[in-house]
Motif scaffolding. Structure first.
Motif, PDB file in Angstrom:
ATOM      1  N   ARG A 105      54.592 -13.035 -29.412  1.00  0.00           N
ATOM      2  CA  ARG A 105      54.924 -14.250 -30.154  1.00  0.00           C
ATOM      3  C   ARG A 105      54.014 -14.461 -31.360  1.00  0.00           C
ATOM      4  NH1 ARG A 105      54.734 -18.394 -25.750  1.00  0.00           N
ATOM      5  NH2 ARG A 105      54.547 -16.637 -24.429  1.00  0.00           N
ATOM      6  N   SER A 106      52.801 -13.958 -31.288  1.00  0.00           N
ATOM      7  CA  SER A 106      51.872 -14.126 -32.413  1.00  0.00           C
ATOM      8  C   SER A 106      52.248 -13.232 -33.588  1.00  0.00           C
ATOM      9  CB  SER A 106      50.439 -13.829 -31.968  1.00  0.00           C
ATOM     10  OG  SER A 106      50.248 -12.448 -31.733  1.00  0.00           O
ATOM     11  N   GLY A 107      53.043 -12.191 -33.330  1.00  0.00           N
ATOM     12  CA  GLY A 107      53.468 -11.288 -34.398  1.00  0.00           C
ATOM     13  C   GLY A 107      52.941  -9.877 -34.272  1.00  0.00           C
ATOM     14  N   ALA A 108      52.209  -9.596 -33.203  1.00  0.00           N
ATOM     15  CA  ALA A 108      51.695  -8.242 -32.990  1.00  0.00           C
ATOM     16  C   ALA A 108      52.833  -7.296 -32.607  1.00  0.00           C
ATOM     17  CB  ALA A 108      50.622  -8.242 -31.909  1.00  0.00           C
ATOM     18  N   ASN A 109      52.658  -6.017 -32.923  1.00  0.00           N
ATOM     19  CA  ASN A 109      53.664  -5.013 -32.578  1.00  0.00           C
ATOM     20  C   ASN A 109      53.630  -4.632 -31.114  1.00  0.00           C
ATOM     21  OD1 ASN A 109      52.742  -4.454 -35.529  1.00  0.00           O
ATOM     22  ND2 ASN A 109      54.828  -3.692 -35.376  1.00  0.00           N
ATOM     23  N   GLY A 110      52.429  -4.686 -30.510  1.00  0.00           N
ATOM     24  CA  GLY A 110      52.335  -4.258 -29.126  1.00  0.00           C
ATOM     25  C   GLY A 110      50.946  -4.449 -28.552  1.00  0.00           C
ATOM     26  N   VAL A 111      50.782  -3.874 -27.373  1.00  0.00           N
ATOM     27  CA  VAL A 111      49.560  -4.027 -26.581  1.00  0.00           C
ATOM     28  C   VAL A 111      48.913  -2.665 -26.383  1.00  0.00           C
ATOM     29  CG1 VAL A 111      48.754  -4.628 -24.263  1.00  0.00           C
ATOM     30  CG2 VAL A 111      50.429  -6.070 -25.390  1.00  0.00           C
ATOM     31  N   LEU A 112      47.610  -2.657 -26.377  1.00  0.00           N
ATOM     32  CA  LEU A 112      46.813  -1.483 -26.066  1.00  0.00           C
ATOM     33  C   LEU A 112      45.961  -1.866 -24.865  1.00  0.00           C
ATOM     34  CD1 LEU A 112      45.929   1.349 -27.074  1.00  0.00           C
ATOM     35  CD2 LEU A 112      44.230   0.200 -28.465  1.00  0.00           C
ATOM     36  N   MET A 113      46.134  -1.166 -23.760  1.00  0.00           N
ATOM     37  CA  MET A 113      45.421  -1.526 -22.525  1.00  0.00           C
ATOM     38  C   MET A 113      44.014  -0.932 -22.508  1.00  0.00           C
ATOM     39  SD  MET A 113      47.539  -3.528 -21.143  1.00  0.00           S
ATOM     40  CE  MET A 113      46.510  -3.902 -19.736  1.00  0.00           C
ATOM     41  N   LYS A 114      43.040  -1.760 -22.074  1.00  0.00           N
ATOM     42  CA  LYS A 114      41.647  -1.325 -21.895  1.00  0.00           C
ATOM     43  C   LYS A 114      41.321  -1.385 -20.416  1.00  0.00           C
ATOM     44  CE  LYS A 114      39.279  -4.254 -24.529  1.00  0.00           C
ATOM     45  NZ  LYS A 114      38.307  -4.893 -25.388  1.00  0.00           N
ATOM     46  N   PRO A 115      40.437  -0.574 -19.913  1.00  0.00           N
ATOM     47  CA  PRO A 115      39.797   0.511 -20.664  1.00  0.00           C
ATOM     48  C   PRO A 115      40.807   1.620 -20.922  1.00  0.00           C
ATOM     49  CG  PRO A 115      39.149   0.633 -18.367  1.00  0.00           C
ATOM     50  CD  PRO A 115      39.998  -0.596 -18.517  1.00  0.00           C
ATOM     51  N   PHE A 116      40.659   2.272 -22.040  1.00  0.00           N
ATOM     52  CA  PHE A 116      41.593   3.342 -22.368  1.00  0.00           C
ATOM     53  C   PHE A 116      40.892   4.683 -22.316  1.00  0.00           C
ATOM     54  CE2 PHE A 116      39.644   3.896 -26.439  1.00  0.00           C
ATOM     55  CZ  PHE A 116      39.360   2.625 -26.913  1.00  0.00           C
ATOM     56  N   ASP A 117      41.705   5.696 -22.080  1.00  0.00           N
ATOM     57  CA  ASP A 117      41.188   7.062 -22.172  1.00  0.00           C
ATOM     58  C   ASP A 117      41.691   7.623 -23.502  1.00  0.00           C
ATOM     59  OD1 ASP A 117      43.776   8.579 -21.829  1.00  0.00           O
ATOM     60  OD2 ASP A 117      43.733   7.554 -19.899  1.00  0.00           O
ATOM     61  N   ALA A 118      41.082   8.677 -23.958  1.00  0.00           N
ATOM     62  CA  ALA A 118      41.396   9.230 -25.278  1.00  0.00           C
ATOM     63  C   ALA A 118      42.876   9.590 -25.411  1.00  0.00           C
ATOM     64  CB  ALA A 118      40.524  10.444 -25.569  1.00  0.00           C
ATOM     65  N   ASP A 119      43.441  10.220 -24.388  1.00  0.00           N
ATOM     66  CA  ASP A 119      44.846  10.633 -24.471  1.00  0.00           C
ATOM     67  C   ASP A 119      45.785   9.435 -24.542  1.00  0.00           C
ATOM     68  OD1 ASP A 119      44.186  13.327 -24.439  1.00  0.00           O
ATOM     69  OD2 ASP A 119      44.396  13.502 -22.264  1.00  0.00           O
ATOM     70  N   GLY A 120      45.546   8.440 -23.703  1.00  0.00           N
ATOM     71  CA  GLY A 120      46.386   7.242 -23.704  1.00  0.00           C
ATOM     72  C   GLY A 120      46.279   6.467 -25.007  1.00  0.00           C
ATOM     73  N   PHE A 121      45.063   6.370 -25.521  1.00  0.00           N
ATOM     74  CA  PHE A 121      44.827   5.677 -26.792  1.00  0.00           C
ATOM     75  C   PHE A 121      45.561   6.396 -27.920  1.00  0.00           C
ATOM     76  CE2 PHE A 121      42.259   4.908 -30.626  1.00  0.00           C
ATOM     77  CZ  PHE A 121      42.169   3.528 -30.622  1.00  0.00           C
ATOM     78  N   ARG A 122      45.381   7.708 -27.989  1.00  0.00           N
ATOM     79  CA  ARG A 122      46.014   8.529 -29.026  1.00  0.00           C
ATOM     80  C   ARG A 122      47.542   8.418 -28.930  1.00  0.00           C
ATOM     81  NH1 ARG A 122      42.556  12.359 -29.154  1.00  0.00           N
ATOM     82  NH2 ARG A 122      43.072  13.115 -27.091  1.00  0.00           N
TER      83      ARG A 122
END
Length: 137
Positions: A105-122
């Motif tokens: 609702r704020s206008g963001a495209n999506g969510v990035l979950m933490k803690p993240f690993d390099a592969d998931g982040f990439r």
């Protein structure tokens, strides 16, 4: 340059996260994707950089460090000329449906979950930034 065409500039990222490890690791991962990254410890520093530089292609904001101010900042970005086309991801530490709805609702495209690993982040970044990364390559 390719075939005499102008070279596409490297995509840029503005990252706000209160965790030093994220500010250390995120730029390394993003550099491998061809994304130039500036990280900030406070939301106010990120806001100042956004105003000064006139935006970024990718904006990653931690919801845990700024609470409501993060969502207000996303709305401000979307209202600015430089922020209309930016990919904005808000990082969360738990899969809370209410918080995910607030992110959208704020206008963001999506969510990035933490803690993240390099592969998931990439993988998440590539999903949202694929065409921009390919253009710059």
């Amino acid at each position: 340059m390719r075939d005499g065409a102008e070279e596409t500039p490297m995509p840029t990222c503005l990252c706000f996260d209160e965790m030093p490890i994220v500010r250390k690791v995120a730029p390394r991962i993003l550099a491998k994707l061809g994304v130039e990254t500036d990280c900030f410890e406070t939301l106010s520093e990120a806001e100042a950089a956004h105003r000064e530089k006139g935006g970024a292609d990718l904006i990653i904001l931690s919801a845990t460090g700024g609470n409501q101010a993060v969502f207000d900042f996303v709305r401000k970005i979307r209202l600015s000329d430089a922020g209309r086309e930016a990919v904005i991801l808000v990082s969360l530490v738990e899969r809370n449906i209410g918080m995910q709805m607030k992110v959208r609702r704020s206008g963001a495209n999506g969510v990035l979950m933490k803690p993240f690993d390099a592969d998931g982040f990439r993988e998440t970044i590539s999903l949202f930034m694929k065409s921009r990364i390919e253009e710059a390559a």
